[in-house]
Motif scaffolding. Structure first.
Motif, PDB file in Angstrom:
ATOM      1  N   MET A 196      21.433  24.657  45.152  1.00 45.01           N
ATOM      2  CA  MET A 196      22.804  25.518  45.231  1.00 45.01           C
ATOM      3  C   MET A 196      23.278  25.635  44.378  1.00 45.01           C
ATOM      4  N   GLU A 197      23.665  24.752  43.261  1.00 42.27           N
ATOM      5  CA  GLU A 197      24.405  24.858  42.029  1.00 42.27           C
ATOM      6  C   GLU A 197      23.745  26.198  41.229  1.00 42.27           C
ATOM      7  N   GLU A 198      22.168  26.122  41.334  1.00 41.16           N
ATOM      8  CA  GLU A 198      21.932  27.388  40.450  1.00 41.16           C
ATOM      9  C   GLU A 198      22.543  28.745  41.202  1.00 41.16           C
ATOM     10  N   PHE A 199      22.621  28.731  42.696  1.00 33.70           N
ATOM     11  CA  PHE A 199      23.213  30.105  43.347  1.00 33.70           C
ATOM     12  C   PHE A 199      24.410  30.181  42.861  1.00 33.70           C
ATOM     13  N   VAL A 200      25.336  29.322  42.610  1.00 28.22           N
ATOM     14  CA  VAL A 200      26.756  29.310  42.345  1.00 28.22           C
ATOM     15  C   VAL A 200      26.934  29.768  40.940  1.00 28.22           C
ATOM     16  N   SER A 201      26.197  29.463  39.876  1.00 32.25           N
ATOM     17  CA  SER A 201      26.257  29.772  38.569  1.00 32.25           C
ATOM     18  C   SER A 201      25.902  31.227  38.372  1.00 32.25           C
ATOM     19  N   VAL A 202      24.680  31.646  39.119  1.00 35.25           N
ATOM     20  CA  VAL A 202      24.107  32.924  39.106  1.00 35.25           C
ATOM     21  C   VAL A 202      25.295  33.860  39.690  1.00 35.25           C
ATOM     22  N   GLU A 203      25.814  33.740  40.967  1.00 34.32           N
ATOM     23  CA  GLU A 203      26.574  34.374  41.573  1.00 34.32           C
ATOM     24  C   GLU A 203      28.006  34.582  41.037  1.00 34.32           C
ATOM     25  N   ARG A 204      28.377  33.325  40.260  1.00 36.95           N
ATOM     26  CA  ARG A 204      29.899  33.493  39.712  1.00 36.95           C
ATOM     27  C   ARG A 204      29.514  34.423  38.401  1.00 36.95           C
ATOM     28  N   GLY A 205      28.355  34.634  37.995  1.00 38.89           N
ATOM     29  CA  GLY A 205      28.235  35.600  36.879  1.00 38.89           C
ATOM     30  C   GLY A 205      28.146  37.088  37.277  1.00 38.89           C
ATOM     31  N   LEU A 206      27.992  37.364  38.639  1.00 38.08           N
ATOM     32  CA  LEU A 206      27.854  38.610  39.249  1.00 38.08           C
ATOM     33  C   LEU A 206      29.135  39.378  38.860  1.00 38.08           C
ATOM     34  N   PRO A 207      28.575  40.675  38.314  1.00 46.95           N
ATOM     35  CA  PRO A 207      29.948  41.485  37.777  1.00 46.95           C
ATOM     36  C   PRO A 207      30.800  41.795  39.065  1.00 46.95           C
ATOM     37  N   PRO A 208      31.964  42.128  38.916  1.00 47.68           N
ATOM     38  CA  PRO A 208      32.768  42.292  39.955  1.00 47.68           C
ATOM     39  C   PRO A 208      32.300  43.843  40.650  1.00 47.68           C
ATOM     40  N   ALA A 209      32.385  43.915  41.812  1.00 45.36           N
ATOM     41  CA  ALA A 209      31.970  45.069  42.849  1.00 45.36           C
ATOM     42  C   ALA A 209      32.646  46.344  42.193  1.00 45.36           C
ATOM     43  N   PRO A 210      32.106  47.694  41.954  1.00 38.26           N
ATOM     44  CA  PRO A 210      33.107  48.596  41.661  1.00 38.26           C
ATOM     45  C   PRO A 210      34.294  48.718  42.537  1.00 38.26           C
ATOM     46  N   GLY A 211      35.116  48.962  42.037  1.00 33.39           N
ATOM     47  CA  GLY A 211      36.657  49.035  42.524  1.00 33.39           C
ATOM     48  C   GLY A 211      37.512  47.737  42.586  1.00 33.39           C
ATOM     49  N   GLU A 212      36.986  46.632  42.225  1.00 33.04           N
ATOM     50  CA  GLU A 212      37.744  45.181  42.337  1.00 33.04           C
ATOM     51  C   GLU A 212      38.685  45.333  41.136  1.00 33.04           C
ATOM     52  N   ASP A 213      38.253  46.077  40.176  1.00 34.61           N
ATOM     53  CA  ASP A 213      39.257  46.195  38.931  1.00 34.61           C
ATOM     54  C   ASP A 213      40.612  47.086  39.618  1.00 34.61           C
ATOM     55  N   GLN A 214      40.483  47.951  40.459  1.00 37.44           N
ATOM     56  CA  GLN A 214      41.616  48.753  40.966  1.00 37.44           C
ATOM     57  C   GLN A 214      42.333  47.962  42.068  1.00 37.44           C
ATOM     58  N   TYR A 215      41.671  47.499  42.955  1.00 33.50           N
ATOM     59  CA  TYR A 215      42.205  46.732  44.221  1.00 33.50           C
ATOM     60  C   TYR A 215      41.750  45.163  44.289  1.00 33.50           C
ATOM     61  N   LEU A 216      42.948  44.549  44.350  1.00 32.46           N
ATOM     62  CA  LEU A 216      42.861  43.114  44.574  1.00 32.46           C
ATOM     63  C   LEU A 216      42.061  42.922  45.953  1.00 32.46           C
ATOM     64  N   SER A 217      42.423  43.765  46.878  1.00 34.04           N
ATOM     65  CA  SER A 217      42.092  43.164  48.101  1.00 34.04           C
ATOM     66  C   SER A 217      40.394  43.444  48.061  1.00 34.04           C
ATOM     67  N   LEU A 218      39.882  44.155  47.486  1.00 34.62           N
ATOM     68  CA  LEU A 218      38.416  44.285  47.568  1.00 34.62           C
ATOM     69  C   LEU A 218      38.019  42.961  46.793  1.00 34.62           C
ATOM     70  N   ALA A 219      38.304  42.424  45.708  1.00 36.79           N
ATOM     71  CA  ALA A 219      38.116  40.985  45.354  1.00 36.79           C
ATOM     72  C   ALA A 219      38.412  40.010  46.246  1.00 36.79           C
ATOM     73  N   LEU A 220      39.494  40.012  47.097  1.00 41.01           N
ATOM     74  CA  LEU A 220      39.619  39.161  48.168  1.00 41.01           C
ATOM     75  C   LEU A 220      38.499  39.163  49.338  1.00 41.01           C
ATOM     76  N   ALA A 221      38.419  40.588  49.635  1.00 41.12           N
ATOM     77  CA  ALA A 221      37.178  40.434  50.709  1.00 41.12           C
ATOM     78  C   ALA A 221      35.796  40.026  50.054  1.00 41.12           C
ATOM     79  N   ASN A 222      35.459  40.092  48.832  1.00 46.95           N
ATOM     80  CA  ASN A 222      34.304  39.617  48.166  1.00 46.95           C
ATOM     81  C   ASN A 222      34.286  38.274  47.908  1.00 46.95           C
ATOM     82  N   SER A 223      35.414  37.617  48.108  1.00 49.50           N
ATOM     83  CA  SER A 223      35.380  36.378  47.733  1.00 49.50           C
ATOM     84  C   SER A 223      34.494  35.119  48.600  1.00 49.50           C
ATOM     85  N   SER A 224      33.937  35.740  49.591  1.00 51.05           N
ATOM     86  CA  SER A 224      32.934  34.853  50.370  1.00 51.05           C
ATOM     87  C   SER A 224      31.750  35.584  50.201  1.00 51.05           C
ATOM     88  N   LEU A 225      30.630  35.173  49.542  1.00 52.37           N
ATOM     89  CA  LEU A 225      29.426  35.835  49.130  1.00 52.37           C
ATOM     90  C   LEU A 225      28.219  35.338  50.142  1.00 52.37           C
TER      91      LEU A 225
END
Length: 199
Positions: A1-30
């Motif tokens: 599981m730790e391997e998944f955590v480090s890989v997913e934490r390195g996943l770039p933000p989804a397009p639009g997360e830099d414009q809308y914090l709510s997208l980042a919130l919605a995507n905080s459960s992977l």
């Protein structure tokens, strides 16, 4: 599981997360391959870190579980709101209620209170809950702005299973990241090879 955590934490933000914090919130459960998942708001400390990384709370905030739970609850309602928008369906009343409740949480003035010994007084809410209420109101306003604004037409869900992220589509893009696109193409190729062998 730790391997998944480090890989997913390195996943770039989804397009639009830099414009809308709510997208980042919605995507905080992977949702991850293999039935794994990561909750970036899974504990008070993680919630505090997530908020402070987005300038929604001071690093030294003493986040409690009740506050972290409120943030996770808003996330689920924002996800429901986005899912309805993407599907072209009416928003669920619970999602609208949660967004509106968060929007009205921040008082514009110190509230009136009563103390049995000293009588009436005015005070702002407890500092920690005030920080969380401000963050919830900011995130709710951002989600509301997204679903009523011009970018709402670009809001979509990642088309690569099991990914559950939302993003703002550019062109014909169906995936939130190159990694998800590669995974979807590999799955399609595997299905074609498997079907070809059985024919």
């Amino acid at each position: 599981m730790e391997e998944f955590v480090s890989v997913e934490r390195g996943l770039p933000p989804a397009p639009g997360e830099d414009q809308y914090l709510s997208l980042a919130l919605a995507n905080s459960s992977l949702a991850l391959p293999g039935g794994y998942s990561i909750d970036l708001l899974g504990s008070p400390g993680a919630s505090n870190e997530w908020l402070s990384e987005r300038d929604l709370a001071p690093v030294e905030s003493d986040m409690q579980e009740m506050c972290a739970s409120q943030l996770r609850s808003l996330r689920e309602q924002v996800r429901a709101l986005f899912s309805a928008r993407v599907a072209g369906l009416p928003a669920l009343p619970a999602a609208l209620s949660a967004i509106n409740d968060a929007l009205t949480r921040v008082p514009t003035a110190p509230l009136l209170h009563w103390d049995e010994k000293t009588g009436p007084y005015r005070a702002v809410p407890h500092p920690t809950s005030q920080v969380v209420d401000h963050a919830l109101a900011t995130l709710a306003a951002d989600a509301a702005d997204l679903v009523v604004g011009p970018d709402s037409e670009r809001l979509t869900a990642c088309g690569s299973s099991p990914c559950n992220r939302f993003f703002l589509r550019r062109g014909r893009r169906h995936w939130c990241s190159t990694r998800c696109g590669d995974r979807a193409r590999a799955a399609r190729a595997y299905t074609r090879r498997t079907q070809h062998k059985t024919d």
